[in-house]
Motif scaffolding. Structure first.
Motif, PDB file in Angstrom:
ATOM      1  N   HIS A  43      69.770  67.789  39.483  1.00  0.00           N
ATOM      2  CA  HIS A  43      69.681  68.453  40.785  1.00  0.00           C
ATOM      3  C   HIS A  43      68.261  68.910  41.088  1.00  0.00           C
ATOM      4  O   HIS A  43      68.023  69.585  42.091  1.00  0.00           O
ATOM      5  CB  HIS A  43      70.624  69.652  40.824  1.00  0.00           C
ATOM      6  CG  HIS A  43      72.053  69.309  40.512  1.00  0.00           C
ATOM      7  ND1 HIS A  43      72.821  68.504  41.330  1.00  0.00           N
ATOM      8  CD2 HIS A  43      72.839  69.635  39.441  1.00  0.00           C
ATOM      9  CE1 HIS A  43      74.024  68.363  40.796  1.00  0.00           C
ATOM     10  NE2 HIS A  43      74.071  69.034  39.651  1.00  0.00           N
ATOM     11  N   GLY A  44      67.326  68.577  40.203  1.00  0.00           N
ATOM     12  CA  GLY A  44      65.939  68.946  40.423  1.00  0.00           C
ATOM     13  C   GLY A  44      65.582  70.346  39.973  1.00  0.00           C
ATOM     14  O   GLY A  44      64.466  70.822  40.224  1.00  0.00           O
ATOM     15  N   LYS A  45      66.500  71.004  39.255  1.00  0.00           N
ATOM     16  CA  LYS A  45      66.250  72.375  38.809  1.00  0.00           C
ATOM     17  C   LYS A  45      65.446  72.348  37.511  1.00  0.00           C
ATOM     18  O   LYS A  45      65.811  71.674  36.552  1.00  0.00           O
ATOM     19  CB  LYS A  45      67.577  73.104  38.578  1.00  0.00           C
ATOM     20  CG  LYS A  45      67.432  74.605  38.405  1.00  0.00           C
ATOM     21  CD  LYS A  45      68.798  75.270  38.392  1.00  0.00           C
ATOM     22  CE  LYS A  45      68.655  76.792  38.307  1.00  0.00           C
ATOM     23  NZ  LYS A  45      69.986  77.456  38.310  1.00  0.00           N
ATOM     24  N   THR A  46      64.343  73.096  37.480  1.00  0.00           N
ATOM     25  CA  THR A  46      63.452  73.099  36.321  1.00  0.00           C
ATOM     26  C   THR A  46      64.011  73.965  35.200  1.00  0.00           C
ATOM     27  O   THR A  46      64.615  75.022  35.447  1.00  0.00           O
ATOM     28  CB  THR A  46      62.062  73.619  36.721  1.00  0.00           C
ATOM     29  OG1 THR A  46      61.578  72.846  37.813  1.00  0.00           O
ATOM     30  CG2 THR A  46      61.079  73.502  35.565  1.00  0.00           C
ATOM     31  N   GLY A  47      63.798  73.532  33.976  1.00  0.00           N
ATOM     32  CA  GLY A  47      64.243  74.286  32.805  1.00  0.00           C
ATOM     33  C   GLY A  47      63.275  74.079  31.644  1.00  0.00           C
ATOM     34  O   GLY A  47      62.307  73.315  31.735  1.00  0.00           O
ATOM     35  N   PHE A  48      63.571  74.743  30.571  1.00  0.00           N
ATOM     36  CA  PHE A  48      62.740  74.668  29.358  1.00  0.00           C
ATOM     37  C   PHE A  48      63.640  74.172  28.242  1.00  0.00           C
ATOM     38  O   PHE A  48      64.651  74.808  27.921  1.00  0.00           O
ATOM     39  CB  PHE A  48      62.185  76.059  29.048  1.00  0.00           C
ATOM     40  CG  PHE A  48      61.111  76.065  28.002  1.00  0.00           C
ATOM     41  CD1 PHE A  48      59.838  75.617  28.293  1.00  0.00           C
ATOM     42  CD2 PHE A  48      61.365  76.527  26.715  1.00  0.00           C
ATOM     43  CE1 PHE A  48      58.831  75.621  27.336  1.00  0.00           C
ATOM     44  CE2 PHE A  48      60.379  76.531  25.748  1.00  0.00           C
ATOM     45  CZ  PHE A  48      59.110  76.081  26.060  1.00  0.00           C
ATOM     46  N   LEU A  49      63.325  73.020  27.636  1.00  0.00           N
ATOM     47  CA  LEU A  49      64.182  72.405  26.622  1.00  0.00           C
ATOM     48  C   LEU A  49      63.516  72.481  25.256  1.00  0.00           C
ATOM     49  O   LEU A  49      62.335  72.155  25.113  1.00  0.00           O
ATOM     50  CB  LEU A  49      64.477  70.951  26.988  1.00  0.00           C
ATOM     51  CG  LEU A  49      65.450  70.194  26.073  1.00  0.00           C
ATOM     52  CD1 LEU A  49      66.271  69.200  26.883  1.00  0.00           C
ATOM     53  CD2 LEU A  49      64.716  69.455  24.947  1.00  0.00           C
ATOM     54  N   LYS A  50      64.287  72.904  24.258  1.00  0.00           N
ATOM     55  CA  LYS A  50      63.812  72.933  22.875  1.00  0.00           C
ATOM     56  C   LYS A  50      64.627  71.933  22.074  1.00  0.00           C
ATOM     57  O   LYS A  50      65.867  71.973  22.074  1.00  0.00           O
ATOM     58  CB  LYS A  50      63.946  74.332  22.277  1.00  0.00           C
ATOM     59  CG  LYS A  50      63.279  74.480  20.908  1.00  0.00           C
ATOM     60  CD  LYS A  50      63.098  75.946  20.528  1.00  0.00           C
ATOM     61  CE  LYS A  50      62.285  76.088  19.248  1.00  0.00           C
ATOM     62  NZ  LYS A  50      62.005  77.507  18.925  1.00  0.00           N
ATOM     63  N   LEU A  51      63.937  71.022  21.404  1.00  0.00           N
ATOM     64  CA  LEU A  51      64.571  69.959  20.616  1.00  0.00           C
ATOM     65  C   LEU A  51      64.328  70.250  19.138  1.00  0.00           C
ATOM     66  O   LEU A  51      63.187  70.257  18.676  1.00  0.00           O
ATOM     67  CB  LEU A  51      63.974  68.604  20.998  1.00  0.00           C
ATOM     68  CG  LEU A  51      64.538  67.369  20.312  1.00  0.00           C
ATOM     69  CD1 LEU A  51      65.992  67.126  20.725  1.00  0.00           C
ATOM     70  CD2 LEU A  51      63.678  66.147  20.640  1.00  0.00           C
ATOM     71  N   ILE A  52      65.408  70.498  18.388  1.00  0.00           N
ATOM     72  CA  ILE A  52      65.305  70.935  16.992  1.00  0.00           C
ATOM     73  C   ILE A  52      65.694  69.806  16.054  1.00  0.00           C
ATOM     74  O   ILE A  52      66.777  69.216  16.179  1.00  0.00           O
ATOM     75  CB  ILE A  52      66.221  72.158  16.746  1.00  0.00           C
ATOM     76  CG1 ILE A  52      65.789  73.321  17.637  1.00  0.00           C
ATOM     77  CG2 ILE A  52      66.214  72.570  15.277  1.00  0.00           C
ATOM     78  CD1 ILE A  52      66.748  74.509  17.600  1.00  0.00           C
TER      79      ILE A  52
END
Length: 592
Positions: free
Chosen positions: A33-42
């Motif tokens: 939907h174009g909403k920005t987020g912060f992703l952490k890949l562990i």
């Protein structure tokens, strides 16, 4: 980095890679939907054992999933990936437009006192929420790098971020990694593998000091030192008084300087005990004395403690404890009788016992039993916590232990009760145990040999017997080990009678029904239920009725989850394998 801009991680599009760490990568992403987020890949293969809970789940992810607070980033979604045959866990949090406090410090040379207080209050607001969870969460890495200033709000709208080092209060954390962490923000006890609410508050004090004086407290150049030498040098430096330079700054008063100094106290007990108390002190609602005044009071308290004679335990003794008949019988035959008649036992060559260990879940009555055991025996009684013996000075802990036993022998017969035994005598085989703690274990072993012959009986209490040095638990030291678990139905019924007997309760309370409603509740839970019901009755200006008690029980969850109880049962099973003769489960409770 595994992903580049415009590539997909699950259904999130990477806007740009952000940072690569020891076990994880972070990305700014947007959803469909174009909403920005912060992703952490562990990368799960790079996690340490302490970063997983008892069920094998990633602690950081489990913590972040439940966060709902203005000063913490909300977790939107989590998931799993397989990359090149390795398992990865990812989670996405809300995106906040801002910069870290560390970045702001590089841009701005000076912060006003108002700004420093606002930042500290914002961080404390987040910590108060974390610390007040049913199972308190310790952040463990409160630094300027992990405080995100929100460009769309004021300074108190900041976010406390990065839970990579976070843990639950009941976790065994271990010694922190020296590389990659800001040692100057870590509380002294963290270097011994111990963390608490006060450890986080120490870090807030270090942050406030850093912002105010533009330098780190007790700074030592550790860049060329080995990990062990860096920690040793830093702790040695912290034995010196904290430098509090006189600076001219608008709104800077003695109270705020004293608040920072108190937060940075070496001993956790001398710091603020809660984030709320810390915040009230910053706001001027709690007066804080200067370090010199507190030192004088501390020295006076220490002198008073050392000159205090052990109390003569008086009370109902075993008559106040319901159930545990087998344990009480064994205590009478194997401990109380020998302590009262040592000559008789010497004649038959029977060894006088040295001590016992009470272990099990918190809130089940270990301390209560020890107190009434002392009453039953009628001997002098010393109640000891690890904090009263442990010291920041080299060899001082050993000297305190030696002085304790010397006094106990001089005033024999004496019972020494040591709470949280695992903190005083941790397992020396654990690589995370500090050298000063190993020395304390050695001293304790030396002092505990044949104490029964000298009229001294030691009772240790712990939630984690598997974390105590095995040598302490061998024959000739803590000879007996007893598991004190959740009270059964008869004991819970007796607990309700005990806690209600001196209060205005309604006629005809069904104690058995109350006991059935509280299966899985510990003694402390039942006391809390009765206290809350009493407050409600006071508010209604009525007697304490079954209806009020039932409603209070419905609104009170047991303090121990089913998973936690299983963990303690597993610990008990491990201890039973070492002690096959002690398989009967004692009941805990109280008689009316």
């Amino acid at each position: 980095m595994h992903f580049k801009a415009k590539e997909l991680i699950a259904h999130y599009t990477v806007l740009f890679p952000h940072k690569q760490g020891a076990y994880a990568e972070t990305y700014r992403v947007k959803d469909e939907h174009g909403k920005t987020g912060f992703l952490k890949l562990i990368d799960c293969s790079k996690l340490t054992r302490r970063q997983l809970d008892d069920s094998g789940r990633v602690v950081e992810v489990e913590i972040c999933k439940g966060l709902q607070h203005h000063n913490l980033c909300t977790c939107r979604e989590t998931g799993e990936l397989l990359i090149d045959g390795r398992q990865f866990i990812w989670f996405v949090t809300e995106f906040v437009s801002g910069e870290t406090l560390s970045d702001r410090m590089m841009r701005e040379e000076d912060f006003s006192v108002y700004a420093i207080k606002s930042i500290a209050l914002g961080v404390l607001s987040a910590l108060a929420y974390l610390h007040s969870q049913p199972l308190p969460i310790i952040h463990n890495e409160v630094t300027t790098q992990n405080v995100l200033l929100n460009l769309l709000g004021d300074l108190r709208d900041l976010k406390l971020i990065d839970f990579g080092q976070a843990c639950y209060l009941n976790q065994s954390l271990g010694v922190p990694r020296v590389k990659g962490q800001n040692l100057f923000y870590l509380a002294p006890e963290r270097f011994s593998g111990v963390c608490s609410v006060q450890s986080d508050l120490y870090a807030v004090g270090a942050m406030a000091y850093h912002l105010l004086y533009r330098r780190l407290p007790w700074f030592v150049d550790v860049s060329r030192l080995s990990d062990a030498s860096a920690v040793e040098s830093l702790l040695e430096e912290r034995h010196k008084p904290l430098e509090l330079p006189k600076i001219e700054k608008y709104e800077l008063d003695e109270q705020f300087v004293n608040v920072i100094a108190k937060a940075l106290s070496y001993d956790a007990e001398d710091r603020f005990q809660t984030a709320e108390e810390f915040a009230r002190a910053i706001e001027g609602k709690v007066k804080v004395e200067s370090p010199s005044q507190r030192l004088q009071q501390s020295q006076a308290d220490e002198a008073s403690r050392r000159s205090t004679k052990p109390m003569q335990a008086k009370g109902l003794g075993f008559a106040a404890i319901a159930g545990m008949e087998e344990l009480k019988r064994q205590m009478l035959e194997e401990v109380i009788e020998p302590l009262h008649n040592p000559e008789k036992y010497h004649r038959y060559g029977v060894t006088i016992p040295n001590g016992m260990l009470l272990y099990g879940p918190p809130g089940c009555g270990k301390t209560f039993f020890a107190k009434h055991f002392a009453e039953e025996v009628g001997f002098n009684f010393k109640f000891i916590t690890p904090a009263s013996l442990k010291s920041k000075y080299v060899n001082a802990t050993q000297e305190n232990i030696a002085a304790l036993f010397k006094e106990a022998i001089e005033q024999a017969p004496t019972i020494i009760f040591i709470d949280e035994m695992n903190e005083l005598v941790p397992n020396r085989d654990n690589a995370d145990v500090h050298e000063m703690s190993r020395s304390a274990v050695n001293e304790m072993l030396a002092q505990m040999d044949q104490t029964g012959e000298k009229g001294v009986f030691v009772i240790g209490a712990t939630n984690y017997p598997n974390m105590i040095d095995p040598a302490i638990l061998r024959a000739g030291r803590l000879d007996k080990k007893y598991y004190i678990g959740v009270p059964d139905q008869a004991a819970r019924s007796a607990l309700f009678k005990l806690y209600l007997e001196n209060r205005p309760y309604d006629f005809g309370l069904d104690y058995e029904h109350l006991a059935r409603l509280t299966e899985g509740y510990v003694s402390a839970d039942i006391q809390l239920i009765v206290n809350d019901a009493s407050r409600e009755a006071l508010h209604q200006e009525s007697k304490i009725t079954m209806q009020i008690l039932e409603a209070t029980i419905a609104n009170t969850k047991p303090s121990l989850s089913e998973q936690e109880l299983k963990k303690y049962e597993q610990i008990r099973a491990e201890m039973d394998r070492e002690l096959p003769q002690q398989r009967s489960r004692p009941r805990i409770g109280f008689k009316d």
